[in-house]
Enzyme design. Structure first.
Site, PDB file in Angstrom:
ATOM      1  N   GLU A  55      38.168  -5.103 -10.251  1.00 55.68           N
ATOM      2  CA  GLU A  55      38.026  -4.495 -11.502  1.00 55.68           C
ATOM      3  C   GLU A  55      39.448  -3.797 -12.018  1.00 55.68           C
ATOM      4  O   GLU A  55      40.493  -3.899 -11.300  1.00 55.68           O
ATOM      5  CB  GLU A  55      37.220  -3.408 -11.421  1.00 55.68           C
ATOM      6  CG  GLU A  55      35.801  -3.828 -10.981  1.00 55.68           C
ATOM      7  CD  GLU A  55      34.350  -3.258 -11.296  1.00 55.68           C
ATOM      8  OE1 GLU A  55      34.599  -1.818 -11.416  1.00 55.68           O
ATOM      9  OE2 GLU A  55      33.292  -3.334 -11.290  1.00 55.68           O
ATOM     10  N   GLU A  66      32.692 -14.397  -7.321  1.00 54.37           N
ATOM     11  CA  GLU A  66      33.006 -15.907  -7.424  1.00 54.37           C
ATOM     12  C   GLU A  66      34.025 -16.538  -7.953  1.00 54.37           C
ATOM     13  O   GLU A  66      34.658 -17.681  -7.487  1.00 54.37           O
ATOM     14  CB  GLU A  66      31.917 -16.544  -8.208  1.00 54.37           C
ATOM     15  CG  GLU A  66      30.305 -15.812  -7.445  1.00 54.37           C
ATOM     16  CD  GLU A  66      29.859 -14.521  -8.465  1.00 54.37           C
ATOM     17  OE1 GLU A  66      30.490 -13.793  -8.507  1.00 54.37           O
ATOM     18  OE2 GLU A  66      28.855 -14.431  -8.751  1.00 54.37           O
ATOM     19  N   CYS A 102      27.084 -14.763 -12.648  1.00 53.34           N
ATOM     20  CA  CYS A 102      27.121 -14.542 -14.280  1.00 53.34           C
ATOM     21  C   CYS A 102      27.268 -15.832 -14.706  1.00 53.34           C
ATOM     22  O   CYS A 102      27.866 -17.069 -14.128  1.00 53.34           O
ATOM     23  CB  CYS A 102      28.192 -13.509 -14.410  1.00 53.34           C
ATOM     24  SG  CYS A 102      29.809 -14.115 -14.557  1.00 53.34           S
ATOM     25  N   CYS A 105      30.819 -17.151 -14.128  1.00 50.50           N
ATOM     26  CA  CYS A 105      31.203 -17.777 -12.942  1.00 50.50           C
ATOM     27  C   CYS A 105      30.469 -19.283 -12.767  1.00 50.50           C
ATOM     28  O   CYS A 105      31.042 -19.927 -11.968  1.00 50.50           O
ATOM     29  CB  CYS A 105      30.628 -16.781 -11.865  1.00 50.50           C
ATOM     30  SG  CYS A 105      31.954 -15.355 -11.874  1.00 50.50           S
TER      31      CYS A 105
END
Ligand code: THU
Length: 149
Positions: A55, A66, A102, A105
């Site tokens: 992050e 990923e 997600c 990814c």
């Protein structure tokens, strides 16, 4: 494995892959979401490449586990041979259901998969269940490198 031998994933390798994803999650840098994710990629030579989410103080710049794993694999010179991907989230968050990659990814993993002509199984790890789904099911009708040739 030497001599270019190709492997398939047996139960022991699957357990190793999931353990690698758990270990990667422990390396996550996720101070803002407190949601630690680990991903582990299995290749047809038996090797495993991992990644964890990274992050940023500029929140929208977060990198998913990923994506970090795929970038690491490309950085090692890999251009295919992707057999399986394991993804794990933190214990005790949500309802314990398996987490799935997600959308971004899925597309990032697809690049490496299609380059090598494989349809990797994605192991979505939950508290009491591992859901196995082919990438082509998570991302049907995918756009990929072949479209550009
Ligand atoms: N995250 C992943 O690493 N992979 C996913 O597939 C879903 C979300 C990360 C991004 C962010 O750092 C945190 O989980 C919360 O969304």
């Amino acid at each position: 494995m030497g001599g270019g031998a190709k492997m398939t994933m047996d139960d022991a390798k699957e357990a190793e892959l999931i353990a690698a994803a758990h270990a990667a999650a422990r390396q996550a840098y996720a101070p803002y979401s407190d949601y630690q994710v680990g991903a582990a990629l299995l290749f047809d030579d038996g090797s495993i490449v991992t990644g964890s989410n990274v992050e940023n103080a500029s929140y929208g710049l977060a990198l998913c586990a990923e994506t970090v794993a795929v970038a690491r694999a490309f950085g090692e010179g890999r251009r295919g041979g992707l057999l399986a991907v394991a993804v794990v989230g933190p214990d005790g968050k949500g309802d314990g259901a398996p987490i799935t990659p997600c959308g971004r990814c899925r597309q990032v993993v697809n690049e490496l998969a299609q380059l090598g002509g494989t349809d990797p199984v994605v192991l979505c790890v939950g508290a009491s269940e591992v859901r196995k789904v082919a990438l082509s099911v998570l991302l049907p009708h995918a756009f990929g490198p072949a479209h550009l040739t």
